[in-house]
Design an enzyme around this catalytic site. Structure first.
Site, PDB file in Angstrom:
ATOM      1  N   TYR A 142       0.654  -1.670  -0.191  1.00 12.95           N
ATOM      2  CA  TYR A 142      -0.487   0.023   0.230  1.00 12.95           C
ATOM      3  C   TYR A 142       0.967   1.513   0.122  1.00 12.95           C
ATOM      4  O   TYR A 142       0.277   2.118  -0.293  1.00 12.95           O
ATOM      5  CB  TYR A 142      -1.313   0.360   1.318  1.00 12.95           C
ATOM      6  CG  TYR A 142      -2.001  -0.576   1.026  1.00 12.95           C
ATOM      7  CD1 TYR A 142      -2.392  -2.633   0.599  1.00 12.95           C
ATOM      8  CD2 TYR A 142      -3.537   0.052   1.824  1.00 12.95           C
ATOM      9  CE1 TYR A 142      -3.470  -2.235   0.992  1.00 12.95           C
ATOM     10  CE2 TYR A 142      -4.859  -0.073   1.301  1.00 12.95           C
ATOM     11  CZ  TYR A 142      -4.539  -2.215   1.015  1.00 12.95           C
ATOM     12  OH  TYR A 142      -5.857  -2.859   0.990  1.00 12.95           O
ATOM     13  N   LYS A 193       2.767 -15.496   2.915  1.00 17.40           N
ATOM     14  CA  LYS A 193       2.835 -16.660   1.684  1.00 17.40           C
ATOM     15  C   LYS A 193       4.472 -16.364   1.445  1.00 17.40           C
ATOM     16  O   LYS A 193       5.332 -16.250   0.212  1.00 17.40           O
ATOM     17  CB  LYS A 193       2.892 -15.055   0.280  1.00 17.40           C
ATOM     18  CG  LYS A 193       2.740 -15.989  -1.106  1.00 17.40           C
ATOM     19  CD  LYS A 193       1.597 -17.394  -1.031  1.00 17.40           C
ATOM     20  CE  LYS A 193       0.972 -17.629  -2.634  1.00 17.40           C
ATOM     21  NZ  LYS A 193       0.780 -19.208  -2.416  1.00 17.40           N
ATOM     22  N   ASP A 225      -3.444 -18.186   0.849  1.00 17.23           N
ATOM     23  CA  ASP A 225      -4.196 -19.045  -0.188  1.00 17.23           C
ATOM     24  C   ASP A 225      -5.448 -20.004   0.824  1.00 17.23           C
ATOM     25  O   ASP A 225      -6.476 -19.735   0.609  1.00 17.23           O
ATOM     26  CB  ASP A 225      -3.581 -19.753  -0.961  1.00 17.23           C
ATOM     27  CG  ASP A 225      -2.164 -20.042  -0.812  1.00 17.23           C
ATOM     28  OD1 ASP A 225      -2.150 -19.981  -0.143  1.00 17.23           O
ATOM     29  OD2 ASP A 225      -2.547 -20.999  -2.088  1.00 17.23           O
ATOM     30  N   ASP A 249      -6.661  -6.590   4.237  1.00 21.85           N
ATOM     31  CA  ASP A 249      -7.780  -6.092   3.619  1.00 21.85           C
ATOM     32  C   ASP A 249      -8.174  -7.177   2.873  1.00 21.85           C
ATOM     33  O   ASP A 249      -9.396  -7.599   3.120  1.00 21.85           O
ATOM     34  CB  ASP A 249      -7.063  -5.208   2.295  1.00 21.85           C
ATOM     35  CG  ASP A 249      -7.956  -4.719   1.056  1.00 21.85           C
ATOM     36  OD1 ASP A 249      -9.232  -4.295   2.299  1.00 21.85           O
ATOM     37  OD2 ASP A 249      -8.105  -4.916   1.000  1.00 21.85           O
ATOM     38  N   ASP A 253     -12.586  -9.093   4.410  1.00 19.09           N
ATOM     39  CA  ASP A 253     -13.507  -8.386   3.920  1.00 19.09           C
ATOM     40  C   ASP A 253     -14.614  -9.969   4.008  1.00 19.09           C
ATOM     41  O   ASP A 253     -15.508 -10.568   3.839  1.00 19.09           O
ATOM     42  CB  ASP A 253     -13.556  -7.803   2.230  1.00 19.09           C
ATOM     43  CG  ASP A 253     -13.708  -7.434   2.241  1.00 19.09           C
ATOM     44  OD1 ASP A 253     -13.174  -5.454   2.983  1.00 19.09           O
ATOM     45  OD2 ASP A 253     -14.296  -6.498   1.117  1.00 19.09           O
TER      46      ASP A 253
END
Ligand code: IPM
Ligand code: MG
Length: 363
Positions: A142, A193, A225, A249, A253
């Site tokens: 970001y 990851k 994942d 982020d 959600d």
């Protein structure tokens, strides 16, 4: 709470002004506050040509806490499509997080009993879910260098050891606190990851080392994942999830749907001691339903509860507000985002839901 505390209200765009106004009425019943209203996001672009002004940053810095609605909308997206250099509403949100040094974003996910049926997931799967996403908020992709050169674009992701250490400590401490209040054993799942990314390998090493300071907390590592999959298949197995900015982020959600609606998830963004926290619903500005009076104000109210608890140290007022929200959901009132069509539901708009929460608080 006897002394007057200052809360900066940043309604922003879309449904932001409606849900923040509703929440202000609720806060007024819960303490003595001075509210200072300011623009952020698209609303600020329209007025000042920038998504965040220095004046707003300074006002927030000297306040006790900040409550934010949401930013963004199609008209500003269209302006950016015409001119890539045009200001974006999201710059306001990212700017205030960075300027206030709000590096830790806490997103608790606990489906309200009355909403178990509103989730698209099977009730037996989500029942008992009670997890906290701790998202790093001021680093990673970001805030890395980004740009374009001809047909190529890049966004760099970098993390430093101190950035990872401080967010890891927030996660371990949160796990200890939760364990104490629940009588459970503390667990942190660090998500990365590391099979592909160097930043993730540094993340994993660093979190492992910080874990040495918290021998009571059980730590495991999970690839992002796999986490996305596990979150919907066995959400009750998670306690605290700590992860970098972009993964947090996305996963938050996803986790929101465990509560039935993205319209239910609150969040707190906090920095070092002495910095005012920023509290905001996780959902966005929902421009498609703005101005219709149908927005669900409950995530903003639950964010106000986090503001009371973490920002102002008034856990009692926070508990009262959370209980009032639960009671209103229990009574069957449902904004459209929560409606399942069940017989015992009463369709409601922002105003009815707000009035019901106020009535609960006045009882
Ligand atoms: C969030 C939002 C923001 C983010 C956007 C609006 C910039 O999605 O708070 O999760 O990506 O952080
Ligand atoms: Mg998001």
């Amino acid at each position: 709470m006897s002394e007057t505390r200052t809360i900066v209200m940043l309604p922003g765009d879309g449904i932001g002004p409606e849900i923040v106004a509703a929440t202000r009425q609720v806060l007024e019943l819960l303490g003595s506050f001075e509210f200072i209203d300011h623009l952020i996001g698209g609303a600020s672009i329209d007025q000042h040509g920038r998504a965040l002004t220095d004046e707003v940053v300074e006002t927030c810095r000297s306040a006790d806490a900040v409550l934010l609605g949401a930013v963004g909308g199609p008209s500003w997206d269209a302006a950016v499509a015409r001119d890539p250099g045009a200001p974006r509403p999201e710059q306001g949100l990212l700017g205030i997080r960075r300027e206030l040094g709000l590096y830790a974003n806490l997103r608790p996910v606990r489906p309200a009993a009355a909403l178990i049926e509103s989730s698209p997931l099977k009730p037996e799967r989500i029942e008992g879910t009670d997890l906290l996403v701790v998202r790093e908020l001021t680093g990673g992709i970001y805030f890395g260098d980004s740009g374009r050169s001809g047909e190529t674009a890049h966004d760099d992701c970098s993390y430093s050891v101190p950035e990872i250490e401080r967010i890891a400590r927030v996660a371990f401490e949160a796990a200890l606190q939760r364990a104490e209040s629940r009588g459970s054993s503390p667990r942190v799942t660090s998500v990365d990851k590391a099979n592909v990314l160097e930043t993730s390998r540094l993340w994993r090493e660093t979190v492992k080392r910080v874990a040495g300071e918290f021998p009571e907390v059980e730590l495991d590592h999970m690839l992002v994942d796999n986490t996305a999959m596990q979150l919907v298949s066995r959400p009750t197995d998670f306690d605290v999830i700590v992860t970098e900015n972009l993964f947090g982020d996305i996963l938050s959600d996803e986790a929101a749907m465990l509560t039935g609606s993205l319209g239910m998830l609150p969040s707190a963004s906090i920095g070092d001691d002495g910095t005012p926290g920023l509290f905001e619903p996780v959902h966005g500005s929902a421009p498609d339903i703005a101005g219709q009076g149908s927005a669900n104000p409950l995530a903003t109210m639950l964010s106000a509860a986090m503001l009371l608890r973490y920002g102002l140290g008034d856990g009692e007022a926070a508990d009262r507000l959370e209980r009032a929200v639960d009671a209103v959901l229990g009574s069957g009132l449902r904004t459209p985002d929560l409606a399942t069509g069940a017989e015992d539901e009463t369709p409601a708009g922002t105003e009815e839901v707000t009035a019901a929460v106020l009535a609960e608080l006045a009882r």
